[in-house]
Design an enzyme around this catalytic site. Sequence first.
Site, PDB file in Angstrom:
ATOM      1  N   ASN A  44      -4.995  -1.155   6.552  1.00 27.81           N
ATOM      2  CA  ASN A  44      -4.458  -0.965   7.905  1.00 27.81           C
ATOM      3  C   ASN A  44      -5.514  -1.476   8.895  1.00 27.81           C
ATOM      4  O   ASN A  44      -6.580  -1.951   8.488  1.00 27.81           O
ATOM      5  CB  ASN A  44      -4.033   0.485   8.148  1.00 27.81           C
ATOM      6  CG  ASN A  44      -5.197   1.466   8.093  1.00 27.81           C
ATOM      7  OD1 ASN A  44      -6.358   1.089   8.266  1.00 27.81           O
ATOM      8  ND2 ASN A  44      -4.898   2.725   7.855  1.00 27.81           N
ATOM      9  N   ARG A  45      -5.237  -1.384  10.178  1.00 22.42           N
ATOM     10  CA  ARG A  45      -6.158  -1.949  11.180  1.00 22.42           C
ATOM     11  C   ARG A  45      -7.555  -1.360  11.067  1.00 22.42           C
ATOM     12  O   ARG A  45      -8.554  -2.075  11.073  1.00 22.42           O
ATOM     13  CB  ARG A  45      -5.619  -1.691  12.595  1.00 22.42           C
ATOM     14  CG  ARG A  45      -4.468  -2.570  12.981  1.00 22.42           C
ATOM     15  CD  ARG A  45      -4.037  -2.305  14.415  1.00 22.42           C
ATOM     16  NE  ARG A  45      -3.569  -0.932  14.593  1.00 22.42           N
ATOM     17  CZ  ARG A  45      -2.747  -0.536  15.566  1.00 22.42           C
ATOM     18  NH1 ARG A  45      -2.295  -1.416  16.449  1.00 22.42           N
ATOM     19  NH2 ARG A  45      -2.367   0.721  15.672  1.00 22.42           N
ATOM     20  N   GLU A  69      -8.986   0.198   8.560  1.00 23.06           N
ATOM     21  CA  GLU A  69      -9.651  -0.136   7.293  1.00 23.06           C
ATOM     22  C   GLU A  69     -10.188  -1.564   7.338  1.00 23.06           C
ATOM     23  O   GLU A  69     -11.286  -1.827   6.848  1.00 23.06           O
ATOM     24  CB  GLU A  69      -8.669   0.046   6.126  1.00 23.06           C
ATOM     25  CG  GLU A  69      -8.408   1.520   5.798  1.00 23.06           C
ATOM     26  CD  GLU A  69      -7.087   1.797   5.097  1.00 23.06           C
ATOM     27  OE1 GLU A  69      -6.858   2.966   4.754  1.00 23.06           O
ATOM     28  OE2 GLU A  69      -6.260   0.862   4.928  1.00 23.06           O
ATOM     29  N   ASP A  84       1.956   4.058   2.282  1.00 18.72           N
ATOM     30  CA  ASP A  84       2.405   4.245   0.892  1.00 18.72           C
ATOM     31  C   ASP A  84       3.762   3.572   0.683  1.00 18.72           C
ATOM     32  O   ASP A  84       4.011   2.947  -0.346  1.00 18.72           O
ATOM     33  CB  ASP A  84       2.565   5.746   0.569  1.00 18.72           C
ATOM     34  CG  ASP A  84       1.240   6.504   0.615  1.00 18.72           C
ATOM     35  OD1 ASP A  84       0.178   5.876   0.489  1.00 18.72           O
ATOM     36  OD2 ASP A  84       1.297   7.742   0.780  1.00 18.72           O
TER      37      ASP A  84
HETATM   38  N1  LIG Z   1       3.704   4.056  15.471  1.00 10.87           N
HETATM   39  C1  LIG Z   1       4.443   3.174  14.802  1.00 10.87           C
HETATM   40  N2  LIG Z   1       5.450   2.516  15.406  1.00 10.87           N
HETATM   41  C2  LIG Z   1       6.197   1.621  14.739  1.00 10.87           C
HETATM   42  N3  LIG Z   1       6.021   1.287  13.452  1.00 10.87           N
HETATM   43  C3  LIG Z   1       5.032   1.899  12.790  1.00 10.87           C
HETATM   44  C4  LIG Z   1       4.183   2.882  13.423  1.00 10.87           C
HETATM   45  N4  LIG Z   1       3.298   3.321  12.512  1.00 10.87           N
HETATM   46  C5  LIG Z   1       3.569   2.654  11.373  1.00 10.87           C
HETATM   47  N5  LIG Z   1       4.608   1.800  11.515  1.00 10.87           N
HETATM   48  C6  LIG Z   1       5.161   0.923  10.474  1.00 10.87           C
HETATM   49  O1  LIG Z   1       4.572   1.292   9.221  1.00 10.87           O
HETATM   50  C7  LIG Z   1       3.707   0.258   8.714  1.00 10.87           C
HETATM   51  C8  LIG Z   1       2.464   0.854   8.084  1.00 10.87           C
HETATM   52  O2  LIG Z   1       1.814   1.673   9.034  1.00 10.87           O
HETATM   53  P1  LIG Z   1       0.230   1.697   9.250  1.00 10.87           P
HETATM   54  O3  LIG Z   1      -0.255   0.349   9.571  1.00 10.87           O
HETATM   55  O4  LIG Z   1      -0.039   2.787  10.216  1.00 10.87           O
HETATM   56  O5  LIG Z   1      -0.268   2.077   7.781  1.00 10.87           O
HETATM   57  P2  LIG Z   1      -1.276   3.216   7.283  1.00 10.87           P
HETATM   58  O6  LIG Z   1      -2.279   3.496   8.354  1.00 10.87           O
HETATM   59  O7  LIG Z   1      -1.772   2.802   5.956  1.00 10.87           O
HETATM   60  O8  LIG Z   1      -0.331   4.453   7.122  1.00 10.87           O
HETATM   61  P3  LIG Z   1      -0.689   5.838   6.416  1.00 10.87           P
HETATM   62  O9  LIG Z   1      -2.139   5.802   6.039  1.00 10.87           O
HETATM   63  O10 LIG Z   1      -0.343   6.876   7.428  1.00 10.87           O
HETATM   64  O11 LIG Z   1       0.213   5.895   5.235  1.00 10.87           O
HETATM   65  C9  LIG Z   1       3.444  -0.643   9.904  1.00 10.87           C
HETATM   66  O12 LIG Z   1       3.158  -1.951   9.446  1.00 10.87           O
HETATM   67  C10 LIG Z   1       4.763  -0.528  10.680  1.00 10.87           C
HETATM   68  O13 LIG Z   1       5.761  -1.358  10.097  1.00 10.87           O
HETATM   69 MG   LIG Z   2      -2.867   3.769   4.370  1.00 15.93          MG
END
Ligand SMILES: Nc1ncnc2c1ncn2[C@@H]1O[C@H](COP(=O)(O)OP(=O)(O)OP(=O)(O)O)[C@@H](O)[C@H]1O
Ligand SMILES: [Mg+2]
Length: 326
Positions: free
Chosen positions: A206-207, A209, A274
Amino acid sequence: MNRVGSATAGIDPKLLARFRDARVLVVGDVMLDRYWFGEVSRISPEAPVPVVKVERSDERPGGAANVARNAAALGAKVALLSVVGDDEAGSTLNRLLATDGIEARLHRDPTIATTVKLRVIGRQQQLLRIDFETPPSHEVLANKLVEFRTLLSGYDVLILSDYGKGGLTHVAEMIQAGRAAGKTVLVDPKGDDYSRYRGATMVTPNRGELREVVGRWKSEDDLAARAERLRAELELDALLVTRSEEGMTLFQPGARVHEPTKAQEVYDVSGAGDTVIAALGVALGAGISLPLAVRIANYAAGIVVGKLGTAVVHPDELAAALAAAS
Ligand SMILES: Nc1ncnc2c1ncn2[C@@H]1O[C@H](COP(=O)(O)OP(=O)(O)OP(=O)(O)O)[C@@H](O)[C@H]1O
Ligand SMILES: [Mg+2]
């Protein structure tokens, strides 16, 4: 930008029927998300804290177990290889996973406690979270690696879900064995040392990370340059950056494809990552191309953030979202 076809957001709905053919092996850190709900009517005579009288509880598979659950909900054949303690939480996880049709290969380590995140909720708010976690022992991890090598041949896609709890000590060996056997290897990373993920098919930070390993980017072009440098250095086929409300961006050699989020309503973003890696694994295991798999994963994430609690997405919901988009 890659535009593919025209029907249903560029995705033939018949592709979703192929999800049943996907065989996905998930390896990583499993945990049990536990919730205790109760009434708060007084302050403890022992310390200035509320007393919660527990009336109801809820339990859900978390971490790599949530990835497995998401892949199974999409219709794939799923096995999950991980380590738990020889305790009640480990048995609960086993039972929940069996209910979801997942072949749970949970190695029991009598020297550790199963990772549990217990939330105590009263007056509609979280009052406390209690974490139980200990890294697995070397002996159990070595046994797990042996079983990994025998399981591998029955699966097309390997998902390594790293939550930094020590279950993926042998991640480099697993990637190497997976690729040598011709498998697609996807990694959800943790920490600042990505050299352990060298040679995987794709890593999905994610961003936050990604920022931890490549630093802060100043523009989209700067992000692309940093992402491409990391991808090349780690010898990955692709790097997928999930960007919360900004959607996600796929970086492949010389190509960048951005998918804006498809979320209509956002209630609970926990576990969206996930869902992303599970959907990618299932779509790739069904023989769908990488850019289309990313698009499908983005739609799946858009659905799951509209549900409360760490949730899953079913193929019919995905089909409806794709049809509505066209
Ligand atoms: N606030 C949001 N608004 C719209 N779409 C979202 C939002 N948060 C997550 N998403 C969708 O979910 C996807 C994965 O989310 P994110 O990038 O937050 O992953 P993450 O941080 O690994 O999530 P987590 O660790 O909570 O499982 C994004 O690419 C987007 O498609
Ligand atoms: Mg994650």
